[in-house]
Scaffold this active site. Structure first.
Site, PDB file in Angstrom:
ATOM      1  N   HIS A 158       0.879  -1.187   0.000  1.00 31.55           N
ATOM      2  CA  HIS A 158       0.000   0.000   0.000  1.00 31.55           C
ATOM      3  C   HIS A 158       0.915   1.235   0.000  1.00 31.55           C
ATOM      4  CE1 HIS A 158      -3.502   2.377   0.561  1.00 31.55           C
ATOM      5  NE2 HIS A 158      -3.854   2.051   1.787  1.00 31.55           N
TER       6      HIS A 158
ATOM      7  N   HIS B 251      -1.817  -2.521  -9.595  1.00 27.18           N
ATOM      8  CA  HIS B 251      -2.796  -1.911  -8.700  1.00 27.18           C
ATOM      9  C   HIS B 251      -4.023  -2.792  -8.648  1.00 27.18           C
ATOM     10  CE1 HIS B 251      -5.415   1.079  -6.868  1.00 27.18           C
ATOM     11  NE2 HIS B 251      -4.305   1.717  -6.519  1.00 27.18           N
TER      12      HIS B 251
ATOM     13  N   ASP C 215       2.744   5.510  -6.756  1.00 26.26           N
ATOM     14  CA  ASP C 215       3.909   5.436  -5.881  1.00 26.26           C
ATOM     15  C   ASP C 215       5.217   5.360  -6.645  1.00 26.26           C
ATOM     16  OD1 ASP C 215       2.635   5.644  -3.484  1.00 26.26           O
ATOM     17  OD2 ASP C 215       2.170   3.518  -3.370  1.00 26.26           O
TER      18      ASP C 215
END
Ligand code: ACO
Length: 431
Positions: free
Chosen positions: A269, A310, A367
């Site tokens: 995450h 994802h 990210d």
């Protein structure tokens, strides 16, 4: 009023079929939802590890269409918010459902600024931590402890308390985040400077010192604001669902946000941005990329390309697109030339062409680029996930408040039990 129904036909093992009618609910956007809440009464549970097909709540805050790379906050596309709005305005939108008027925005910003300082005794908390503690560990502890300091905003049945708690959390998170960093490097904590905007103030508390005036680059402050904005909310992800679940027991908001921070920390995450930079450092040179791509594809190797893939997006994450553009702009504006960025660029090119990643729809996620941009901005790697937590606090609070303001029940999933059937206790001399 429900109009559509699904019929579930179950072989009852007695030579006939039980038909169970399940109502179907239609949202404004997104797939219809089959309401299975009545199944327990029929003697069945549903089984959905990882909640890949389960809508755990009704929400009006954020919509994601992962197949088409769409992200809307209160209906507004993330690309438009990133271009025309700023972080605190987006916070207002998420909390109140509409963009603020000029007066509402001024008042909102003023109120957030009034809450930036933390209780002086919170400073003493930090001395209990080791200097080498990870800032996320400190965040979990200190944010959870806020409920010990701000009792006057923990009555969750009082809308006023909930609002004050929201302001406090949004305002104090950057202060606590910067304190965590300052503690780790042995520098004095910096008090907030409320004359600065939200992001510049954060940078002032991170990089300023009491001996010299802070010299905050507007380029870096703007980039930081965009990073906060792009992380503001992402509907029912692991950390937000954790906040809702903790909140469903009527726990206070500070404890719920601490639970969200803990859930965010993992590398699957929010911890991925830090993991991306560690991975790029480990790869070390463009010539080693092929070896790492091969490892990522090898089923027997636990290595995964950090910053790729994802749960929801099977297309480009729209935040990643904005983040990539912001990264390019910042790198050009600051004239940064880092060999690690060459590795990142090459990795991205290869992964976007490689059949393994293409077939599994594994695109670079937010990210991947946030790790790169934060590194370029001079943010220490251990602070990456903390910055994600600062930005996401408003999303957690908006979802928590939405749940508490409506009707909700304590979250209590069921299970498929595959352990022993009942058996008699065996005394120790007979085992
Ligand atoms: N590298 C290599 N292979 C991958 C990767 C990756 N980064 N991500 C997924 N896969 C493969 C899996 O091995 C699996 O292959 P299989 O179907 O042959 O078994 C397939 O792609 C599907 O992956 P799942 O793990 O089932 O997907 P899930 O939705 O459960 O996980 C996750 C999503 C956790 C994000 C995953 O893609 C991952 O671990 N990525 C790397 C960590 C990361 O970047 N996390 C940040 C997410 S974004 C955020 O939180 C803001």
């Amino acid at each position: 009023m429900t109009e559509k129904h699904a019929t579930l036909s179950i072989d009852n093992g007695e030579g006939s079929v039980d038909n169970i009618e399940l109502p179907i609910h239609e949202g404004t956007l997104g797939p219809d939802v089959v309401n299975v809440s009545g199944l327990t009464a029929e003697g069945y549970f549903t089984f959905d590890p990882g909640f890949t097909s389960t809508a755990a709540c009704e929400s009006q805050i954020t919509f994601i269409d992962g197949a088409n790379g769409v992200l809307l906050h209160r209906g507004y596309p993330i690309e438009q918010l990133a271009e025309h709005s700023d972080y605190l305005e987006t916070c207002y939108l998420l909390l109140y459902g509409e963009l603020p008027t000029a007066e509402q925005k001024t008042e909102f910003v003023r109120t957030v600024h009034q809450h930036t300082m933390v209780h002086e005794q919170i400073r003493t908390f930090f001395n209990g931590f080791r200097r080498d503690a990870h800032p996320m560990a400190i965040m979990c502890g200190v944010v959870g402890a806020l409920s010990a300091f701000y009792h006057d905003s923990t009555d969750i049945s009082d809308q006023n308390h909930r609002t004050v708690a929201a302001y406090r959390l949004i305002a104090k998170m950057p202060t606590i985040a910067a304190m965590s960093y300052k503690f780790s490097i042995g520098q004095p904590f910096m008090y907030p400077d409320n004359s600065l905007d939200y992001s510049a103030n954060f940078l002032h508390m991170m990089f300023g010192n009491p001996c010299e005036p802070s010299n905050i680059s507007p380029v870096i402050a703007r980039a930081m604001d965009k990073i906060f904005l792009l992380h503001a909310d992402h509907e029912q992800n692991a950390s937000t669902s954790t906040v809702r679940l903790a909140g469903s027991s009527q726990a206070n908001p500070f404890a719920c946000i601490a639970a969200g921070i803990a859930a965010l920390w993992g590398p699957s995450h929010g911890g991925a941005n830090e993991a991306v930079v560690k991975m790029l450092e480990e790869i070390g040179d463009v010539s080693n990329i092929d070896e790492y791509i091969a490892r990522a594809k090898d089923k027997d190797d636990p290595f995964r390309l950090m910053g790729f893939g994802h749960r929801v997006y099977k297309n480009f994450d729209p935040r990643a697109k904005v983040m990539k553009q912001a990264a390019d702009e910042v790198l050009a504006e600051l004239g940064i030339n880092d060999p690690m960025l060459d590795i990142a660029k090459r990795l991205e090119e290869i992964a976007l062409e490689d059949a393994y990643f293409v077939d599994k729809k594994l695109y670079p996620n937010v990210d991947f680029y946030s790790g790169i941009i934060l590194k370029a901005l001079g943010i220490p790697t251990t602070m990456f996930t903390v910055i994600f937590a600062v930005g996401r606090t408003v999303g957690w609070i908006a979802h928590w408040n939405e749940m508490i303001s409506g009707s909700y029940r304590i979250g209590r999933p069921r299970q498929l039990y595959t352990g022993y059937s009942e058996r008699d206790f065996v005394t120790i001399d007979k085992r």
